[in-house]
Motif scaffolding. Structure first.
Motif, PDB file in Angstrom:
ATOM      1  N   THR A  55     -35.630 -45.145 108.681  1.00 16.15           N
ATOM      2  CA  THR A  55     -36.392 -46.343 108.365  1.00 16.15           C
ATOM      3  C   THR A  55     -37.221 -46.017 107.133  1.00 16.15           C
ATOM      4  N   ILE A  56     -37.100 -46.848 106.109  1.00 18.28           N
ATOM      5  CA  ILE A  56     -37.879 -46.669 104.885  1.00 18.28           C
ATOM      6  C   ILE A  56     -38.606 -47.978 104.592  1.00 18.28           C
ATOM      7  N   SER A  57     -39.933 -47.914 104.521  1.00 18.01           N
ATOM      8  CA  SER A  57     -40.737 -49.065 104.122  1.00 18.01           C
ATOM      9  C   SER A  57     -41.034 -48.925 102.634  1.00 18.01           C
ATOM     10  N   PHE A  58     -40.950 -50.031 101.916  1.00 20.05           N
ATOM     11  CA  PHE A  58     -41.206 -49.980 100.476  1.00 20.05           C
ATOM     12  C   PHE A  58     -41.689 -51.330  99.981  1.00 20.05           C
ATOM     13  N   ARG A  59     -42.357 -51.298  98.833  1.00 22.78           N
ATOM     14  CA  ARG A  59     -42.908 -52.491  98.201  1.00 22.78           C
ATOM     15  C   ARG A  59     -42.519 -52.447  96.716  1.00 22.78           C
ATOM     16  N   CYS A  91     -28.694 -54.459 100.792  1.00 24.21           N
ATOM     17  CA  CYS A  91     -29.375 -55.743 100.934  1.00 24.21           C
ATOM     18  C   CYS A  91     -29.178 -56.371 102.316  1.00 24.21           C
ATOM     19  N   ASP A  92     -28.076 -56.062 102.985  1.00 21.35           N
ATOM     20  CA  ASP A  92     -27.815 -56.618 104.313  1.00 21.35           C
ATOM     21  C   ASP A  92     -28.517 -55.841 105.430  1.00 21.35           C
ATOM     22  N   LYS A  93     -29.247 -54.780 105.082  1.00 25.19           N
ATOM     23  CA  LYS A  93     -29.939 -53.954 106.074  1.00 25.19           C
ATOM     24  C   LYS A  93     -31.446 -53.941 105.852  1.00 25.19           C
ATOM     25  N   ILE A  94     -31.953 -54.974 105.224  1.00 27.54           N
ATOM     26  CA  ILE A  94     -33.383 -55.053 104.896  1.00 27.54           C
ATOM     27  C   ILE A  94     -34.044 -56.150 105.716  1.00 27.54           C
ATOM     28  N   ALA A  98     -42.414 -58.515 109.058  1.00 21.88           N
ATOM     29  CA  ALA A  98     -42.462 -59.108 110.398  1.00 21.88           C
ATOM     30  C   ALA A  98     -41.211 -58.783 111.218  1.00 21.88           C
ATOM     31  N   GLY A  99     -40.251 -58.073 110.619  1.00 25.14           N
ATOM     32  CA  GLY A  99     -39.032 -57.714 111.332  1.00 25.14           C
ATOM     33  C   GLY A  99     -37.936 -58.756 111.238  1.00 25.14           C
ATOM     34  N   TYR A 112     -41.001 -54.493 102.413  1.00 28.72           N
ATOM     35  CA  TYR A 112     -39.698 -54.578 103.051  1.00 28.72           C
ATOM     36  C   TYR A 112     -39.440 -53.303 103.849  1.00 28.72           C
ATOM     37  N   VAL A 113     -38.504 -53.407 104.818  1.00 27.59           N
ATOM     38  CA  VAL A 113     -38.128 -52.261 105.647  1.00 27.59           C
ATOM     39  C   VAL A 113     -36.606 -52.167 105.663  1.00 27.59           C
ATOM     40  N   TYR A 114     -36.111 -50.985 105.301  1.00 29.50           N
ATOM     41  CA  TYR A 114     -34.673 -50.686 105.350  1.00 29.50           C
ATOM     42  C   TYR A 114     -34.417 -49.833 106.580  1.00 29.50           C
ATOM     43  N   LYS A 115     -33.433 -50.229 107.408  1.00 30.30           N
ATOM     44  CA  LYS A 115     -33.077 -49.473 108.609  1.00 30.30           C
ATOM     45  C   LYS A 115     -31.578 -49.231 108.624  1.00 30.30           C
ATOM     46  N   ASP A 116     -31.224 -47.996 109.017  1.00 28.77           N
ATOM     47  CA  ASP A 116     -29.804 -47.650 109.107  1.00 28.77           C
ATOM     48  C   ASP A 116     -29.645 -46.481 110.074  1.00 28.77           C
ATOM     49  N   SER A 117     -28.411 -46.169 110.462  1.00 28.47           N
ATOM     50  CA  SER A 117     -28.146 -45.013 111.321  1.00 28.47           C
ATOM     51  C   SER A 117     -26.821 -44.383 110.929  1.00 28.47           C
TER      52      SER A 117
END
Length: 153
Positions: A55-59, A91-94, A98-99, A112-117
Protein backbone atom coordinates in the motif's frame (compact mmCIF):
# COMPACT_ATOMS: atom_id res chain seq x y z
CA UNK A 1 14.86 -12.38 -15.16
CA UNK A 2 11.10 -12.94 -15.07
CA UNK A 3 11.63 -14.95 -11.92
CA UNK A 4 13.53 -12.14 -10.20
CA UNK A 5 10.88 -9.64 -11.19
CA UNK A 6 8.13 -11.67 -9.60
CA UNK A 7 10.19 -12.39 -6.50
CA UNK A 8 11.02 -8.85 -5.55
CA UNK A 9 7.58 -7.47 -6.16
CA UNK A 10 6.02 -10.26 -4.20
CA UNK A 11 7.08 -9.08 -0.77
CA UNK A 12 5.03 -5.92 -0.65
CA UNK A 13 1.90 -5.80 1.53
CA UNK A 14 -0.67 -3.78 3.49
CA UNK A 15 0.11 -3.57 7.19
CA UNK A 16 1.76 -1.03 9.47
CA UNK A 17 4.17 1.47 7.96
CA UNK A 18 7.47 -0.01 6.87
CA UNK A 19 10.77 1.71 7.51
CA UNK A 20 11.93 2.29 3.92
CA UNK A 21 14.79 4.39 2.55
CA UNK A 22 14.70 7.41 0.25
CA UNK A 23 15.80 6.86 -3.33
CA UNK A 24 19.18 8.43 -4.00
CA UNK A 25 19.00 12.18 -4.60
CA UNK A 26 15.27 12.41 -3.91
CA UNK A 27 13.13 13.66 -1.03
CA UNK A 28 9.63 12.28 -0.56
CA UNK A 29 7.43 12.12 2.54
CA UNK A 30 7.70 8.39 3.23
CA UNK A 31 6.57 8.38 6.89
CA UNK A 32 3.42 6.26 7.17
CA UNK A 33 3.09 6.25 3.35
CA UNK A 34 4.58 2.86 2.48
CA UNK A 35 3.20 -0.33 4.02
CA UNK A 36 4.66 -3.76 3.38
CA UNK A 37 3.35 -6.75 5.25
CA UNK A 38 4.42 -8.49 7.33
CA UNK A 39 7.49 -6.26 7.18
CA UNK A 40 7.89 -3.28 9.50
CA UNK A 41 11.68 -3.32 9.84
CA UNK A 42 14.00 -4.30 6.96
CA UNK A 43 15.35 -6.51 5.71
CA UNK A 44 11.89 -7.74 4.80
CA UNK A 45 11.61 -11.52 5.02
CA UNK A 46 9.66 -12.77 2.02
CA UNK A 47 8.39 -16.23 2.80
CA UNK A 48 8.08 -18.63 -0.11
CA UNK A 49 4.49 -19.73 -0.73
CA UNK A 50 2.95 -16.60 0.80
CA UNK A 51 1.16 -13.62 -0.67
CA UNK A 52 2.53 -10.18 0.06
CA UNK A 53 0.81 -6.83 -0.31
CA UNK A 54 1.79 -3.22 -0.82
CA UNK A 55 0.00 0.00 0.00
CA UNK A 56 1.47 3.35 -1.03
CA UNK A 57 -0.18 6.65 -0.12
CA UNK A 58 0.84 9.65 -2.19
CA UNK A 59 -0.18 13.20 -3.06
CA UNK A 60 0.83 14.35 -6.57
CA UNK A 61 2.23 17.87 -6.85
CA UNK A 62 0.78 18.31 -10.35
CA UNK A 63 -2.14 16.85 -12.30
CA UNK A 64 -1.13 13.43 -13.69
CA UNK A 65 -2.57 11.67 -16.73
CA UNK A 66 -1.09 8.22 -16.01
CA UNK A 67 0.85 6.43 -13.26
CA UNK A 68 3.19 3.48 -13.80
CA UNK A 69 5.28 1.25 -11.54
CA UNK A 70 9.03 1.38 -11.92
CA UNK A 71 10.34 -1.62 -9.99
CA UNK A 72 13.79 -3.22 -9.99
CA UNK A 73 15.74 -5.67 -7.85
CA UNK A 74 19.31 -4.77 -7.01
CA UNK A 75 21.22 -8.02 -6.56
CA UNK A 76 24.94 -7.63 -5.90
CA UNK A 77 24.94 -4.25 -7.65
CA UNK A 78 23.08 -5.44 -10.75
CA UNK A 79 19.55 -4.08 -11.32
CA UNK A 80 16.90 -6.38 -12.77
CA UNK A 81 13.53 -4.93 -13.84
CA UNK A 82 10.51 -6.78 -12.54
CA UNK A 83 8.82 -8.13 -15.64
CA UNK A 84 5.05 -7.86 -15.39
CA UNK A 85 5.30 -5.11 -12.76
CA UNK A 86 7.96 -2.70 -14.03
CA UNK A 87 6.31 -0.24 -16.42
CA UNK A 88 2.79 -1.48 -15.63
CA UNK A 89 0.03 1.11 -15.37
CA UNK A 90 -1.69 1.28 -11.98
CA UNK A 91 -4.60 3.66 -12.58
CA UNK A 92 -7.07 0.78 -12.04
CA UNK A 93 -5.59 0.06 -8.58
CA UNK A 94 -5.90 3.53 -7.05
CA UNK A 95 -8.38 4.69 -4.41
CA UNK A 96 -9.05 8.08 -2.91
CA UNK A 97 -8.44 8.77 0.78
CA UNK A 98 -11.98 7.59 1.64
CA UNK A 99 -11.30 4.18 0.07
CA UNK A 100 -13.43 4.79 -3.02
CA UNK A 101 -12.18 3.76 -6.44
CA UNK A 102 -10.34 6.57 -8.21
CA UNK A 103 -8.87 6.65 -11.70
CA UNK A 104 -6.53 8.70 -13.81
CA UNK A 105 -6.13 11.55 -14.41
CA UNK A 106 -5.11 12.33 -10.84
CA UNK A 107 -5.49 15.83 -9.40
CA UNK A 108 -2.65 17.79 -7.80
CA UNK A 109 -2.82 17.97 -3.99
CA UNK A 110 -5.32 15.09 -3.62
CA UNK A 111 -4.30 12.11 -1.50
CA UNK A 112 -4.46 8.74 -3.28
CA UNK A 113 -3.76 5.15 -2.19
CA UNK A 114 -2.31 2.44 -4.43
CA UNK A 115 -2.90 -1.18 -3.33
CA UNK A 116 -1.62 -4.37 -4.89
CA UNK A 117 -0.46 -7.90 -3.99
CA UNK A 118 2.04 -10.42 -5.31
CA UNK A 119 2.78 -14.10 -4.61
CA UNK A 120 6.14 -15.32 -3.30
CA UNK A 121 6.39 -18.52 -5.29
CA UNK A 122 7.81 -21.63 -3.67
CA UNK A 123 10.43 -22.19 -6.40
CA UNK A 124 12.13 -18.81 -5.81
CA UNK A 125 15.70 -19.19 -4.55
CA UNK A 126 16.77 -17.92 -1.16
CA UNK A 127 18.54 -14.63 -1.91
CA UNK A 128 19.21 -11.16 -0.47
CA UNK A 129 18.31 -8.12 -2.57
CA UNK A 130 17.27 -4.47 -2.46
CA UNK A 131 13.97 -3.48 -4.02
CA UNK A 132 13.79 -0.09 -5.76
CA UNK A 133 10.14 0.95 -6.24
CA UNK A 134 8.72 4.17 -7.64
CA UNK A 135 5.42 5.41 -8.93
CA UNK A 136 6.06 7.61 -11.95
CA UNK A 137 4.11 9.66 -14.45
CA UNK A 138 6.43 8.23 -17.11
CA UNK A 139 8.89 11.10 -16.81
CA UNK A 140 9.19 11.98 -13.12
CA UNK A 141 8.80 10.05 -9.85
CA UNK A 142 5.71 10.77 -7.77
CA UNK A 143 7.11 8.72 -4.87
CA UNK A 144 10.19 6.51 -4.65
CA UNK A 145 11.70 4.18 -2.03
CA UNK A 146 14.17 1.34 -1.52
CA UNK A 147 13.98 -1.54 0.93
CA UNK A 148 16.33 -4.48 1.64
CA UNK A 149 14.69 -7.92 1.47
CA UNK A 150 15.47 -11.64 1.78
CA UNK A 151 13.60 -14.55 0.26
CA UNK A 152 13.30 -17.27 2.90
CA UNK A 153 11.75 -20.75 3.27
Amino acid sequence: MFFLSLVVCSFLATASATNVQQCSGQSFDLDENVQLSPCVKPPCRLKKGSDQHITISFRPKTDIEKVVNQVAADIAGVKFPFIGVDGAGICDKIENEAGEKASCPLKAGTKYVYKDSFPILSFYPRISLTVHWSLSNGEKDIICFMVPAKIVN
